[in-house]
Motif scaffolding. Structure first.
Motif, PDB file in Angstrom:
ATOM      1  N   GLN A 198     -75.261 -23.027 -23.623  1.00 11.39           N
ATOM      2  CA  GLN A 198     -74.059 -23.736 -24.081  1.00 11.39           C
ATOM      3  C   GLN A 198     -73.322 -22.836 -25.082  1.00 11.39           C
ATOM      4  O   GLN A 198     -73.539 -22.912 -26.286  1.00 11.39           O
ATOM      5  N   TYR A 219     -72.574 -24.692 -34.149  1.00  8.00           N
ATOM      6  CA  TYR A 219     -73.775 -25.444 -33.757  1.00  8.00           C
ATOM      7  C   TYR A 219     -74.968 -24.875 -34.521  1.00  8.00           C
ATOM      8  O   TYR A 219     -74.909 -23.762 -35.052  1.00  8.00           O
ATOM      9  N   GLU A 229     -74.297 -30.225 -32.992  1.00  8.68           N
ATOM     10  CA  GLU A 229     -73.055 -29.683 -33.554  1.00  8.68           C
ATOM     11  C   GLU A 229     -73.082 -29.847 -35.073  1.00  8.68           C
ATOM     12  O   GLU A 229     -73.580 -30.845 -35.593  1.00  8.68           O
ATOM     13  N   GLN A 248     -77.962 -35.369 -31.500  1.00  8.56           N
ATOM     14  CA  GLN A 248     -78.005 -35.247 -30.040  1.00  8.56           C
ATOM     15  C   GLN A 248     -77.492 -33.877 -29.581  1.00  8.56           C
ATOM     16  O   GLN A 248     -78.143 -33.182 -28.819  1.00  8.56           O
ATOM     17  N   THR A 249     -76.311 -33.470 -30.096  1.00 11.03           N
ATOM     18  CA  THR A 249     -75.693 -32.237 -29.578  1.00 11.03           C
ATOM     19  C   THR A 249     -75.971 -31.024 -30.462  1.00 11.03           C
ATOM     20  O   THR A 249     -75.698 -29.895 -30.073  1.00 11.03           O
TER      21      THR A 249
END
Length: 420
Positions: A133, A237, A163, A160-161
């Motif tokens: 990603q 991230y 970020e 979750q991500t």
């Protein structure tokens, strides 16, 4: 194709590292037997596709640095170059100033590592995350306890991500227990926000300085000017690690980093650890002995001991949790605990050199080294003992919790003192 950039700072930094940084640039100080930044270079060289390693800093390219770079290039068979800043440019200014050198050959991404961190450098894991990603900025994060997190850059992430939603450098109140490790993976687009900061600095400077030659425009603080500004915009991230990590800001933290790296050697470089051999010194725990060092068979070494080039260790010496640097001599029956013995120093017979460790709380898995200050209420705090280079300690004295500056010849015992 990948590149790596190691930010090594300059001589105006590393003041907390004195008197050890008087003799050698801080990034070349030996930690676990090799220069501090060699650990970074070893980790970068193991990443498949690594084409070049760049060091950026404000040190003069003096003989020790040039010699180190030549040896490292031969050992790792990689181009390793030093780019000297014209002025101290902060953590991001050098990246922007040398952007053409970094982007030459069109790397898909480049690692950025601060020189003063000790880590197991999970660079391949960061690269996997980036390839899965891709984003302009990937930060390596680890966890700290609530109080200590205030001493670092704090990251609020989307669980979750992953970020980065919010980034605060050394906050005054608790923000998050995820802290910035000073190890990053940037894609080439990451240099665009640096350009924006540079242009904004230039405009601000021109408003203040009509000559248009404002010198501060090139100074970019990666953490405050870029991460804090871009957090929450889908560009930054974080990859969390539970591996070893510590900052190396002071001599005490170098001793702790040495312990972490020596324990890491069991997996990465078992050949660097001394073995107990018949007729050799007694080894307890992880010990590094340079091949040129002369160690008497009745000496007892370890755990966490690093012995440099050309060191002489006499009969009956006890050495624990210490670093002994190039050319030092420990005469018979000396005892050295929690100390750093400087280059070419001599400790006389039956003398005791001892410091007080300032290690993280062993009962808190998220504890890190406190960035210790030397004084509190006008008194020197107990810490590790440091002997600068070419210090002479006489026989049968005690040096406890003291810092001895270079070229001193002592004649008696000292406790809790800085000997100028």
């Amino acid at each position: 194709m990948l590149k790596a950039v190691i930010l090594i700072g300059g001589p105006q930094k590393g003041t907390r590292f004195r008197p050890l940084s008087f003799e050698v640039p801080k990034p070349l100080f030996p930690v676990a037997g090799v220069p501090m930044i060699q650990h970074h270079i070893e980790a970068c060289a193991q990443v498949p596709g690594m084409q070049e390693i760049l060091l950026i800093g404000f040190y003069q390219p003096d003989e020790p640095l040039t010699r180190f770079l030549e040896a490292a290039q031969q050992e790792f068979n990689l181009p390793i170059r030093y780019l000297q800043e014209f002025a101290p440019l902060g953590t991001g200014g050098g990246l922007y100033h040398f952007r053409d050198q970094i982007l030459a050959g069109s790397p898909e991404a480049f690692f950025v590592l601060n020189a003063d961190v000790c880590s197991d450098f999970p660079l391949s894991a960061m690269l996997d995350v980036h390839r899965h990603q891709p984003h302009p900025f990937l930060l390596l994060g680890t966890t700290a306890n609530r109080t200590q997190s205030l001493n670092y850059g704090c990251i609020v992430e989307n669980p979750q991500t992953h970020e980065v939603l919010h980034y605060v450098e050394k906050p005054s109140t608790f923000v998050s227990d995820i802290i910035n490790c000073g190890i990053y993976l940037f894609s080439p687009e990451a240099l665009k926000p640096l350009r924006d900061v540079f242009q904004r600095n230039q405009q601000d400077g021109q408003l203040e300085d009509s000559s248009g030659l404002w010198p501060g425009a090139g100074t970019i603080r990666l953490e405050q000017d870029v991460f804090s500004a871009l957090a929450g915009q889908g560009q930054i991230y974080v990859h969390l690690t539970d591996g070893i990590w510590s900052q190396i800001k002071s001599a005490g933290s170098a001793l702790y980093a040495s312990r972490l790296y020596l324990s890491q050697y069991q997996l990465t470089h078992p050949e660097r650890l001394a073995k107990h051999t018949p007729g050799g010194p007694r080894i307890r725990g992880n010990v590094y002995i340079h091949p040129t060092a002369k160690v008497a068979p009745s000496a007892v070494l370890g755990p966490n001991v690093s012995i440099g080039e050309g060191v002489t260790i006499g009969e009956g010496v006890r050495l624990r949790e210490s670093i002994v640097l190039h050319g030092a001599t420990l005469q018979e029956h000396t005892c050295v605990l929690h100390s750093i013995v400087g280059w070419g120093s001599t400790v006389g017979r039956w003398a005791r050199v001892e410091g007080t460790p300032n290690d993280p709380n062993p009962n808190d898995p998220r504890a890190h080294m406190d960035s210790e200050s030397l004084f509190k209420d006008g008194k020197l705090l107990p810490a590790i003992t440091i002997l600068g280079c070419r210090v002479r300690i006489p026989a049968e004295v005690l040096i406890l919790n003291s810092i001895v500056l270079p070229h001193k010849e002592l004649s008696r015992s000292f406790t809790n003192q800085i000997i100028l």
